[in-house]
Design an enzyme around this catalytic site. Structure first.
Site, short mmCIF file in Angstrom:
data_model
loop_
_atom_site.label_atom_id
_atom_site.label_comp_id
_atom_site.label_asym_id
_atom_site.label_seq_id
_atom_site.Cartn_x
_atom_site.Cartn_y
_atom_site.Cartn_z
N LYS A 18 -11.55 -3.16 11.42
CA LYS A 18 -10.35 -2.87 12.24
C LYS A 18 -10.45 -3.57 13.59
O LYS A 18 -9.46 -4.08 14.11
CB LYS A 18 -10.18 -1.35 12.42
CG LYS A 18 -9.70 -0.64 11.16
CD LYS A 18 -8.30 -1.08 10.75
CE LYS A 18 -7.80 -0.43 9.48
NZ LYS A 18 -6.54 -1.00 8.99
N TYR B 116 -15.69 -0.09 8.20
CA TYR B 116 -14.25 0.09 8.42
C TYR B 116 -13.89 -0.22 9.87
O TYR B 116 -12.94 -0.96 10.16
CB TYR B 116 -13.90 1.55 8.07
CG TYR B 116 -12.47 1.94 8.31
CD1 TYR B 116 -11.44 1.40 7.56
CD2 TYR B 116 -12.16 2.90 9.27
CE1 TYR B 116 -10.13 1.80 7.77
CE2 TYR B 116 -10.84 3.30 9.48
CZ TYR B 116 -9.83 2.75 8.73
OH TYR B 116 -8.54 3.14 8.94
N GLY C 173 0.86 -1.19 0.00
CA GLY C 173 0.00 0.00 0.00
C GLY C 173 0.89 1.23 0.00
O GLY C 173 0.60 2.25 0.62
N ASP D 150 2.35 -1.80 -4.37
CA ASP D 150 0.95 -1.37 -4.41
C ASP D 150 0.28 -2.10 -5.58
O ASP D 150 0.94 -2.81 -6.33
CB ASP D 150 0.87 0.16 -4.57
CG ASP D 150 -0.35 0.72 -3.86
OD1 ASP D 150 -0.21 1.57 -2.97
OD2 ASP D 150 -1.47 0.29 -4.19
N ILE D 151 -1.02 -1.86 -5.71
CA ILE D 151 -1.76 -2.65 -6.71
C ILE D 151 -1.46 -2.18 -8.14
O ILE D 151 -1.56 -2.95 -9.09
CB ILE D 151 -3.27 -2.60 -6.40
CG1 ILE D 151 -4.02 -3.66 -7.20
CG2 ILE D 151 -3.85 -1.21 -6.61
CD1 ILE D 151 -5.39 -3.99 -6.64
N GLY E 3 -0.28 4.98 -1.02
CA GLY E 3 -1.34 5.66 -0.27
C GLY E 3 -0.80 6.79 0.60
O GLY E 3 0.39 7.12 0.57
N GLN E 4 -1.71 7.35 1.40
CA GLN E 4 -1.36 8.54 2.20
C GLN E 4 -0.22 8.24 3.18
O GLN E 4 0.72 9.02 3.30
CB GLN E 4 -2.61 9.00 2.97
CG GLN E 4 -2.43 10.35 3.64
CD GLN E 4 -3.50 10.64 4.69
OE1 GLN E 4 -4.27 9.76 5.09
NE2 GLN E 4 -3.54 11.87 5.15
#
Ligand code: SER
Length: 319
Positions: A150, A146, A11, A37-38, A14-15
């Site tokens: 988690k 979400y 990932g 990443d993808i 991402g951010q």
């Protein structure tokens, strides 16, 4: 880790990933940190990303191949759907957030990986959780997809540690604010967009109401916490679900007032949408004393310092 062993950020685009890769490369050297990443990227783009492997975290076979190929021993698993996006696609959010985690946990269980980092979130808390100074151990009834993913993930991390003796470490991030990369699909993302709009147009329409106070953190603090918890002696990591972590709590009104100290003409208006209900279900401030005592966590940025740093860096970036 010995010198031939590598770390991988899943990932990486991402951010958090964008900044974590930079932070890890400073410590371990560019050649020892694999970004993944993808997205397939072409050769010219690879100059920007450094060592990069395209992989879907749901493809366990491909993930395993890359990990073995590079002799990766530590994985930072950041690929996930965030709160707002997950509400729009619950089935996929569950699949990605859970099966991605299982794929990595199972590689730790098989002994392929020696350490795993997995982020949890303040979203594990819900409307019945005490809102102020939310304790490490408290009522947790998350009401978002979400948050449910988690919370379940935290239980699984702890289970794998206890049952299979793997080394998994985790932090419950608050909303994260940074200037180097764009956020994607979170309820706390307004606190990033507001800076961009303040500089671009001098005004911002906020999707949360003015007094919605949430726990937040400036990205350099989040990156520091992530690296610190991973580098700490294993014996110090006593909580194997996920650690509460706090930076600074503020509302859209507070941050707008802070921005106005630097851009006097800045205006804000409020048009709450579906994300308001998500924000209303989360805590307003967090008790992170366990992270402080167990592995020495200390935040470096408050709202004032963060605002100055964000505005300065975004202005420089636009030049
Ligand atoms: N920042 C995240 C979100 O808003 C919370 O972990 O989804």
């Amino acid at each position: 880790m010995n010198s031939k062993e590598k770390v991988m950020v899943v990932g990486s685009q991402g951010q958090i990933g964008t900044e974590l890769v930079v932070g890890l490369r400073k410590i371990y050297g560019a050649g020892n940190v694999i970004a993944s990443d993808i997205k397939e990227i072409d050769k010219s783009e690879q100059e920007k990303t450094g060592l990069y492997e395209a992989a879907n975290v749901l493809d366990a076979k491909r993930l395993h191949e890359i990990i073995v190929k590079h002799n990766v021993k530590e994985v930072y698993l950041l690929a996930a759907l965030l709160s707002a996006t997950a509400e729009k696609n619950p089935a996929f959010a569950w699949e990605l957030n859970m099966n991605g985690l299982f794929n990595v946990l199972n590689m730790a269980k098989e002994g392929v990986l020696s350490k795993v980092y997995w982020p949890s979130s303040i979203a594990v808390f819900g409307p019945t959780t005490p809102k102020e100074y939310t304790p490490q151990y408290t009522v947790m009834e998350p009401s978002t997809v979400y948050g449910i993913s988690k919370q379940a993930g935290e239980r699984w991390c702890e289970y794998y540690v206890n049952k299979y003796n793997v080394d998994v470490r985790s932090i419950r991030y608050p909303g994260l604010i940074g200037w180097k990369s764009a956020p994607g699909g979170g309820t706390t993302d307004y606190a990033v967009h507001i800076f961009h709009e303040a500089l671009k147009s001098g005004s911002y329409e906020c999707f949360l109401s003015e007094n919605t106070r949430l726990p937040m953190m400036y990205m350099p603090d989040a990156i520091k916490a992530t690296i610190d918890i991973m580098q700490a002696d294993s014996a110090k990591i006593k909580i194997r679900s996920s650690y509460n972590l706090a930076g600074v709590s503020f509302s859209p009104k507070d941050i707008a007032n802070e921005i106005r100290k630097h851009i006097q003409s800045f205006t804000i208006s409020y048009k709450p949408d579906f994300r308001q209900a998500i924000a209303d279900s989360w805590p307003q401030s967090i008790d992170d004393s366990r992270a402080k005592t167990d592995w020495g966590w200390q935040p470096g940025f408050d709202l004032q310092k963060m605002t100055v740093d964000m505005l300065t860096n975004l202005k420089n970036q636009k030049k």
